[in-house]
Design a protein around this motif. Structure first.
Motif, mmCIF file in Angstrom:
data_model
loop_
_atom_site.group_PDB
_atom_site.id
_atom_site.type_symbol
_atom_site.label_atom_id
_atom_site.label_comp_id
_atom_site.label_asym_id
_atom_site.label_seq_id
_atom_site.Cartn_x
_atom_site.Cartn_y
_atom_site.Cartn_z
ATOM 1 N N UNK A 11 36.566 8.223 -47.239
ATOM 2 C CA UNK A 11 36.513 6.960 -46.491
ATOM 3 C C UNK A 11 36.807 5.767 -47.386
ATOM 4 N N UNK A 12 36.338 5.819 -48.640
ATOM 5 C CA UNK A 12 36.580 4.713 -49.567
ATOM 6 C C UNK A 12 38.046 4.679 -50.008
ATOM 7 N N UNK A 13 38.623 5.841 -50.280
ATOM 8 C CA UNK A 13 40.045 5.895 -50.669
ATOM 9 C C UNK A 13 40.948 5.437 -49.535
ATOM 10 N N UNK A 14 40.519 5.648 -48.319
ATOM 11 C CA UNK A 14 41.316 5.281 -47.138
ATOM 12 C C UNK A 14 41.619 3.790 -47.090
ATOM 13 N N UNK A 15 40.754 3.003 -47.722
ATOM 14 C CA UNK A 15 40.918 1.539 -47.683
ATOM 15 C C UNK A 15 42.036 1.089 -48.614
#
Length: 441
Positions: A433-437
């Protein structure tokens, strides 16, 4: 009001020079012409409804009530306090305004919780003078006011309770009895409080001291550095058994990652912890809580790579030693004591430096790029990353006004959703989820 205040100022100032400052309670600030207005006053450099915000919206005003409920009573029984929680100085130290009798200028209602003077200091010396026209803030500070305009000092005041001192702290015994684990982030906590002051500060009405977009970034960065320094100092005095009650507890488990032990159990094949292994420590030994460093180290590298390397070296010693079943007290104290002044150097630099869109965007990118390391550190580190992304993106979007702001905001909100049940936290899912940003920035 100005005439009356001027009349009061001289005797109050003369008295303050000969008498110690005393606490006089929040009612002294509550007049509608002072800080008790129901709405902000136009043409004023301060809001003048600070008391109203505190009493209605701020959880600090209800801190005492936390002691009187079912959980507070149960904690008192478990800890064998010998009295109700609301009667014990150990609890009142952070849940109320409870100075010694000789420092009370009038009868105080401890049921009012954490009030004005907890943060702003005993008011007897400066209350009258500080309302006079052209009265310098520095004069109030000289008379006992805490300088909360200074972001370093403000953070230190918050951390007295939100992290702890030798004389008031939360330890593993208290957490086991029901007290929440302590965590902190200055900008996010200030927003939720909510702020009862103008941000940015206005030396003169309508003239902000700095660009409003970057106040939160300054508070986030400086707050992170102050928090790390205070955490290193706390670890050092705990290792040296300098707590006020002299109970010799080592290792102090509240310095470790709570969720290394306290987490949902399922089939071994579904365990992300076992899948990744236990790098740098023996399986079964709980890890040090590195959340106060896991995200800040990325900022430190951007600001001063040489000092960041030395800080990294000392914190690695702390982390490695604290990850052992029986940490060497002397080694921990030495490394933590060496790391604290390094963190202080970053504190001073971050408080004074200029912030801009480019630095803020780089930090958003670096945090997202380091998703796996942060996520694996533990749930508290992931929490710091979520709060950092939130604070930084609020500032960045104010200035850059990106077209996809709503999409990025939704992605950041999704990070917080993964932290709602800490015991079921999944590092792999959080990292995704963090990498998705990253590509959205």
């Amino acid at each position: 009001m100005v005439f009356c205040a001027s009349f009061m100022a001289l005797p109050a100032l003369l008295s303050a020079q000969t008498e110690p400052s005393k606490y006089i309670g929040p009612g002294s600030c509550a007049a509608t012409s002072c800080h008790g207005s129901v709405k902000p006053i136009a043409g004023s450099r301060i809001l003048q409804n600070e008391y109203s915000i505190w009493i209605i919206q701020d959880k600090h005003s209800r801190a005492y009530q936390a002691l009187t409920g079912d959980i507070g009573e149960r904690m008192a029984r478990i800890l064998k306090l010998g009295a109700k929680a609301e009667e014990r100085p150990k609890c009142l130290a952070c849940h109320a305004l409870n100075p010694p009798a000789e420092q009370r200028g009038r009868a105080l209602e401890i049921s009012e919780g954490v009030s004005c003077e907890n943060c702003h200091g005993a008011a007897s010396g400066w209350l009258g003078p500080h309302t006079t026209r052209a009265w310098a803030h520095e004069k109030s500070v000289a008379l006992g006011m805490h300088d909360t305009r200074d972001v370093i000092h403000r953070t230190q005041k918050c951390l007295e309770c939100h992290l702890g001192t030798k004389n008031k702290f939360v330890d593993h015994e208290m957490i086991a009895a029901g007290h929440p684990d302590l965590y902190f982030e200055l900008d996010s906590f200030s927003a939720v409080m909510p702020r009862h002051w103008k941000s940015p500060r206005e030396p003169e009405p309508g003239k902000p001291a700095e660009d409003a977009a970057w106040v939160g970034v300054r508070e986030w960065g400086t707050g992170q550095a102050v928090q790390l320094r205070a955490a290193m100092e706390r670890l050092a005095w705990r290792a040296k058994n300098e707590r006020f009650d002299k109970k010799d507890v080592w290792p102090e488990y509240s310095e470790l990652s709570c969720f290394a032990c306290h987490h949902a159990l399922g089939p071994a094949k579904e365990s992300w912890r076992q899948e990744h292994g236990y790098i740098g420590r023996r399986p079964g030994d709980p890890a040090w809580n590195s959340s106060r460093y896991a995200v800040f180290r990325l900022l430190a590298k951007q600001i001063d790579s040489a000092n960041a390397q030395e800080l990294d070296r000392q914190v690695l010693v702390v982390s490695s030693e604290m990850g052992k079943l029986n940490p060497d007290r002397n080694a921990v104290a030495a490394a933590a004591s060496a790391a604290a002044p390094l963190a202080q150097r970053f504190t001073e630099r971050l408080a004074a430096m200029q912030y801009d869109q480019a630095l803020t965007l780089r930090m958003l990118q670096r945090i997202s790029d380091d998703a796996e390391n942060i996520a694996l550190a533990d749930e508290r580190a992931a929490e710091q990353a979520a709060m950092a992304m939130d604070s930084l993106y609020i500032a960045y979007s104010k200035d850059a006004k990106p077209a996809n702001a709503a999409e990025v905001r939704a992605a950041i909100n999704a990070l917080f959703q993964q932290l709602e049940n800490p015991s079921s936290y999944n590092a792999d899912q959080f990292a995704v989820a963090l990498r998705k940003i990253r590509p959205m920035l």
